[in-house]
Design a protein around this motif. Structure first.
Motif, short mmCIF file in Angstrom:
data_model
loop_
_atom_site.label_atom_id
_atom_site.label_comp_id
_atom_site.label_asym_id
_atom_site.label_seq_id
_atom_site.Cartn_x
_atom_site.Cartn_y
_atom_site.Cartn_z
N GLY A 270 60.12 10.48 94.88
CA GLY A 270 59.33 11.33 95.78
C GLY A 270 58.57 12.40 95.01
O GLY A 270 58.88 12.72 93.87
N HIS A 271 57.59 12.97 95.69
CA HIS A 271 56.74 13.98 95.04
C HIS A 271 57.49 15.28 94.77
O HIS A 271 57.13 16.01 93.85
CB HIS A 271 55.51 14.25 95.90
N GLY B 30 56.04 6.75 88.12
CA GLY B 30 57.27 6.14 88.60
C GLY B 30 58.22 7.14 89.24
O GLY B 30 59.00 6.79 90.13
N ILE B 31 58.16 8.40 88.79
CA ILE B 31 59.03 9.43 89.40
C ILE B 31 58.62 9.65 90.85
O ILE B 31 59.45 9.70 91.76
CB ILE B 31 58.95 10.74 88.60
N GLY C 25 58.83 14.89 91.43
CA GLY C 25 57.75 15.03 90.45
C GLY C 25 57.39 16.48 90.21
O GLY C 25 57.20 16.91 89.06
N ASP C 26 57.30 17.27 91.28
CA ASP C 26 56.99 18.69 91.13
C ASP C 26 58.09 19.41 90.37
O ASP C 26 57.81 20.27 89.52
CB ASP C 26 56.80 19.33 92.51
N ALA C 27 59.34 19.07 90.66
CA ALA C 27 60.45 19.71 89.98
C ALA C 27 60.44 19.40 88.48
O ALA C 27 60.68 20.28 87.64
CB ALA C 27 61.78 19.27 90.60
N VAL C 28 60.13 18.14 88.14
CA VAL C 28 60.07 17.76 86.73
C VAL C 28 58.94 18.51 86.01
O VAL C 28 59.10 18.98 84.88
CB VAL C 28 59.89 16.24 86.59
#
Length: 798
Positions: free
Chosen positions: A407-408, A401-402, A411-414
């Protein structure tokens, strides 16, 4: 004399060349051809074995896309003309052919494909490649062709030079000598001959003078060649040096002096190993001990890589290649010629590539390959130390869902933030890995690994109490964790990772957000799921699936207006299997699409059969569809099946649940609109149980609303409050649906009281055990044709 001597000379030269060159050429061509065939066979064997292993899982899962990617990689090989992959069940036959034209000389190679699962290795298919045979002349590589060209050119040059040399060096002096002798004999003058006598001594003196002149010229050429060789040695842009039999430096090139920083005076006479790193000196001294017994000094060249210490103290990785010199002189100052190449950057590049191959580029953690290699080593150490290992398999809940919503990049930051928090709870003995996507694995080592693993599970859960931040936005997540202990829960590295993975999936199915320790029941569930997956595949392959029909009646008239098709798996040995577990497994492994397509075919075929019953010519069938079935080709498929069985589109109802509509997928909406335009009707199943069901009536082409059976049961409960509220909800759903021109059907009617109350509310139709259970089509047809024992029968639609 001239013609006879020259003719004999040409015959001897030509015979010698044919006797030597022809066999050598034949041997070279044969060796090159055999080597090319062997090389191609070994390379293709490695390719087919490696790709057979890689195809195991995709072929087991019938993953067309992955199989096409792997076969596409194989077909890129210039030697391969065609790749064909077939599964053992005959469902899949993937063939890819090279764009290059097919040749007459072709060979084939095939291997069985196995998939390793819990029950061992299972043959899932075969892979076959057809490749071009190596031609006799095409087997020659560029270097060999160049060598042959140079060899032939050299032969022609030698042959021409021999003819010219014979005439210039032998025939002309001989003719001149004969002429001088004849002139001297006839004229009595010296004619370029210092010795005036006409006997043998005069002719010997003349030959001696000519020999001396020739020797003087050759000596001049040798001195010139020596000076040129010395200049080339010193000026060649390579670190050349020579060693004497005691491994002392006998000569160095200018480039060697410049690259190492040592002066020529300081280097000459020194033991070469003194310039090497102390740890590499022994390997340098022992460099000739591995020489094959069939190599002589003339044919053997030693190579080794060592660390060379330069004059400024820096270390340089160098590749040393040396060749023993054979001068034919007993005493020589240099017996070994060596070239030293700086490979420092190459070594560093290899180390970087090796690290990148086992590391995740985003988080810097080990990737799956690196983690599995490290896991093998850790198990060996644990066995030696008699300690335990704890493996934690972590999967972030709702991570997709992130990417979808933020956006991706978010997601990468998370993921980076999560890894940063994760590192804070690990000690130096622990290892972390990103296995892929949002899946991570931790390996805890040490005597207290099991106790610490439970605490770390709690700490990981606590990590998600604080939201992750991306561009000022708060993002909340949770994690499902599976925990397995070695050797308590696994006997090998692969089992440890697999069992922790199974424990994680058990936690996900149980509601996510927490940890689950592996136990025997999880393995039993996994076996049951594997058994169900196998039964699903067999059911599709051997057509064990049936579409049972449950009648839908008009509550006011009692007439059957349609049927709901319900999937049943009729196992030849176990009988009818419960549909719940089958559908659940099929939804997870994506086989629900094939199941649904097969049930759709059976449902339309059954509708065509039951339409022969008088009064049921216009009855419809409602077929449940999974979200995975809504592909672009579904409307065309439905239209083809309806046309094949002579069914008008209005008699097919596509029944969907709120789960299909929740994400408002543009493709799903487009497919539903296309089905509606085709003439089929859309039914919204289990209405009232979701979060936003009312909005679906406005956003999607819904024609029928099916009230969930939980409302039907609750309207007749003994508790007045529950019964009253449920009745109000059903009245509201019915009123809103009718306002939007939707037909209302109540599910789960089991009593006359429920039926009467739904009639009073104004519900149009109903289905449930009060009227009939889902039944096989033949049994249902007999029910409509023959009266029941109590004198009642289901009424067909008029």
């Amino acid at each position: 004399m001239t013609h006879s001597v020259e003719r004999r000379f040409l015959v001897i030269i030509s015979g010698a060349l044919l006797a030597i060159v022809a066999p050598l050429f034949t041997i070279l061509l044969s060796l090159s051809y055999n080597a090319a065939i062997s090389s191609q066979a070994d390379r293709l064997e490695i390719l087919i074995v490696a790709n057979a292993q890689a195809l195991g899982r995709p072929l087991w899962d019938l993953d067309d896309e992955s199989i096409n990617q792997i076969t596409g990689t194989l077909i890129n090989d210039p030697a391969i003309y065609m790749v064909r992959v077939k599964d053992s069940f005959g469902q899949l036959d993937v063939t890819q052919t090279s764009s290059a034209p097919r040749s007459d000389d072709m060979s084939s190679l095939s291997r069985d494909i196995y998939y390793k699962n819990l029950d061992g290795e299972t043959k899932v298919g075969t892979i076959k490649i057809i490749f071009r045979d190596v031609g006799v002349f095409s087997s020659l590589n560029g270097i060999e062709l160049s060598f042959l060209s140079i060899f032939i050119l050299a032969i022609l040059t030698v042959f021409g030079a021999a003819i010219v040399g014979n005439r210039m060096m032998i025939m002309r002096p001989l003719l001149r000598l004969t002429a001088a002798i004849e002139a001297t004999r006839r004229l009595g003058s010296r004619h370029h001959v210092d010795w005036r006598s006409r006997d043998e001594m005069g002719r010997l003196a003349l030959s001696f003078n000519e020999m001396q002149t020739q020797l003087e010229r050759e000596e001049h050429e040798l001195k010139r060649a020596h000076r040129r060789t010395t200049e080339i040695y010193n000026r060649t842009p390579a670190m050349l040096f020579s060693l004497d039999p005691q491994n002392r430096v006998a000569a160095v090139s200018d480039y060697w002096v410049k690259a190492t920083g040592y002066s020529r005076e300081d280097s000459l006479g020194c033991a070469f190993e003194a310039f090497l790193h102390p740890e590499d000196r022994e390997s340098f001294r022992q460099r000739h001990q591995n020489r094959p017994s069939d190599h002589t000094d003339e044919s053997y060249a030693a190579e080794l890589t060592v660390r060379f210490i330069c004059a400024d103290g820096r270390s340089m990785d160098v590749l040393i290649a040396e060749k023993t010199l054979q001068t034919g002189i007993e005493e020589t100052s240099a017996d070994v010629l060596s070239v030293m190449t700086d490979v420092t950057e190459l070594r560093q590049s290899e180390q970087r590539n090796g690290l990148q191959a086992i590391s995740d580029h985003l988080t810097g953690l080990l990737n799956r390959q690196g983690f599995e290699a490290m896991l093998d080593q850790k198990i060996l150490h644990a066995d030696a130390a008699q300690t335990k290992l704890a493996c934690l398999f972590i999967d972030l809940d709702r991570f997709k869902g992130i990417n979808d919503n933020f956006g991706h990049a978010a997601g990468d930051a998370v993921l980076k933030q999560f890894v940063g928090r994760l590192k804070g709870v690990l000690n130096p003995l622990d290892s972390a890995s990103r296995l892929g996507g949002d899946e991570f694995a931790l390996l805890l080592a040490g005597s207290d690994a099991e106790e610490r693993s439970l605490k770390i599970c709690e700490k990981i859960g606590a990590m998600f109490n604080d939201p992750f931040i991306f561009h000022g936005q708060s993002i909340r997540l949770s994690a499902s964790i599976g925990l397995a202990i070695y050797p308590e829960h696994a006997r090998s590295a692969s089992e440890l990772l697999q069992h922790s993975d199974l424990a994680m999936y058990t936690k996900k199915r149980a509601g996510k957000n927490g940890a689950q320790i592996f136990d025997a029941t999880i393995m039993n569930e996994a076996r049951q799921r594997a058994e169900i997956e196998q039964e699903i595949e067999q059911a599709i392959e051997e057509d064990w699936l049936e579409a049972h029909f449950q009648p839908i009646l008009n509550l006011q008239t009692g007439v059957t207006c349609g049927f709901e098709a319900l999937m049943r798996l009729n196992h030849p040995r176990k009988g009818i299997l419960p549909p719940g577990p089958i559908i659940g497994v099929a939804e997870e492994n994506s086989s629900i699409k094939r199941l649904g397509n097969r049930v759709l075919e059976h449902s339309i075929r059954n509708l065509a059969e039951i339409s022969a019953v008088p009064g049921l010519e216009k009855a419809y069938v409602a077929v449940n569809f999974s979200a995975q079935q809504f592909e672009a080709g579904l409307p065309t498929r439905i239209a083809g099946l309806l046309h094949h069985h002579g069914i008008v589109p209005q008699r097919l109802v596509v029944e969907i649940t709120e789960a299909v509509m929740m994400h408002d997928d543009p493709q799903v909406r487009a497919v539903l609109n296309a089905i509606s335009l085709l003439g089929c009707r859309i039914a919204l199943d289990d209405f009232g149980t979701g979060y936003s069901s009312l909005s679906y009536l406005n956003r999607f082409p819904v024609d029928i609303v099916k009230i969930d059976q939980s409302f039907t049961r609750s309207i007749s409960k003994d508790a007045p409050d529950i019964s009253k509220k449920s009745r109000m909800l059903v009245e509201g759903i019915s009123a809103i649906s009718h306002k939007m021109n939707c037909l209302v059907i109540a599910e789960g009617i089991e009593t006359e009281e429920q039926k009467t109350m739904l009639q009073e509310i104004g519900v149009d139709c109903g289905q449930g055990y009060l009227f009939s259970r889902p039944r096989a089509i033949q049994s249902l047809i007999e029910t409509y044709q023959v009266p029941l024992e109590d004198g009642k029968r289901l009424k067909a639609a008029q």
